[in-house]
Scaffold this motif. Sequence first.
Motif, mmCIF file in Angstrom:
data_model
loop_
_atom_site.group_PDB
_atom_site.id
_atom_site.type_symbol
_atom_site.label_atom_id
_atom_site.label_comp_id
_atom_site.label_asym_id
_atom_site.label_seq_id
_atom_site.Cartn_x
_atom_site.Cartn_y
_atom_site.Cartn_z
ATOM 1 N N ARG A 16 -20.380 4.723 -5.249
ATOM 2 C CA ARG A 16 -19.280 3.885 -5.715
ATOM 3 C C ARG A 16 -18.111 4.025 -4.750
ATOM 4 N NH1 ARG A 16 -19.755 -0.575 -8.525
ATOM 5 N NH2 ARG A 16 -18.187 -0.847 -10.117
ATOM 6 N N ILE A 17 -17.647 2.892 -4.215
ATOM 7 C CA ILE A 17 -16.494 2.882 -3.310
ATOM 8 C C ILE A 17 -15.422 1.983 -3.900
ATOM 9 C CG2 ILE A 17 -17.924 3.322 -1.270
ATOM 10 C CD1 ILE A 17 -17.538 0.328 -0.529
ATOM 11 N N VAL A 18 -14.196 2.168 -3.419
ATOM 12 C CA VAL A 18 -13.076 1.300 -3.792
ATOM 13 C C VAL A 18 -12.499 0.730 -2.510
ATOM 14 C CG1 VAL A 18 -10.819 1.155 -4.911
ATOM 15 C CG2 VAL A 18 -12.576 2.670 -5.850
ATOM 16 N N GLN A 34 3.457 3.792 2.937
ATOM 17 C CA GLN A 34 2.148 3.161 2.840
ATOM 18 C C GLN A 34 1.869 2.881 1.371
ATOM 19 O OE1 GLN A 34 -0.426 6.056 4.623
ATOM 20 N NE2 GLN A 34 -0.028 5.322 6.680
ATOM 21 N N THR A 35 1.516 1.646 1.073
ATOM 22 C CA THR A 35 1.169 1.287 -0.295
ATOM 23 C C THR A 35 -0.230 0.686 -0.301
ATOM 24 O OG1 THR A 35 2.194 -0.889 -0.086
ATOM 25 C CG2 THR A 35 3.580 0.878 -0.955
ATOM 26 N N PHE A 36 -0.906 0.869 -1.430
ATOM 27 C CA PHE A 36 -2.280 0.376 -1.582
ATOM 28 C C PHE A 36 -2.375 -0.348 -2.908
ATOM 29 C CE2 PHE A 36 -3.911 2.653 2.008
ATOM 30 C CZ PHE A 36 -3.037 3.725 2.137
ATOM 31 N N ASP A 37 -3.078 -1.485 -2.913
ATOM 32 C CA ASP A 37 -3.252 -2.208 -4.171
ATOM 33 C C ASP A 37 -4.301 -1.510 -5.034
ATOM 34 O OD1 ASP A 37 -5.721 -2.920 -3.127
ATOM 35 O OD2 ASP A 37 -5.327 -5.066 -3.097
ATOM 36 N N VAL A 38 -4.535 -2.048 -6.214
ATOM 37 C CA VAL A 38 -5.490 -1.461 -7.154
ATOM 38 C C VAL A 38 -6.889 -1.468 -6.570
ATOM 39 C CG1 VAL A 38 -6.511 -1.719 -9.442
ATOM 40 C CG2 VAL A 38 -4.065 -2.097 -9.119
#
Length: 129
Positions: A16-18, A34-38
């Motif tokens: 399982r990866i995101v 640094q920002t990352f979405d859901v």
Amino acid sequence: MSEALMLPDTGELNRRIVIRRWTDAPNASFNVDQTFDVGISRWAKVEPVRGIASRMGVTTGEEPTHFFWVRFSFETPAEYFAQDRVIEYRARRYRILDAQNFQDADRFIRITTKDLGAIDAMTSGTPTP
């Protein structure tokens, strides 16, 4: 050995990866956050890169470390996996170098990545070597 033998079996997509979009935003301290979405989750086959680092037949300065194989989907074609996205897997973050619809068969996408390091939850998800 033909390339058809290299295609993963569906049963091999068992990790399982995101996949997240990575954005750099300036902050009040004249630094970058640094920002990352859901992100979205996908089942994948993960394999380390062996041998000379080459993309599309050209040796590059950036050495890929892993291939991630995911099922082709019209929702996430190869173009979806751009360099502004990262893959998170087993508490590590991987920057996407490129992705291709393997053999243009609309069956699997092979994503070439570089390991950025462990994800440190204390620094808002910024990887540490």
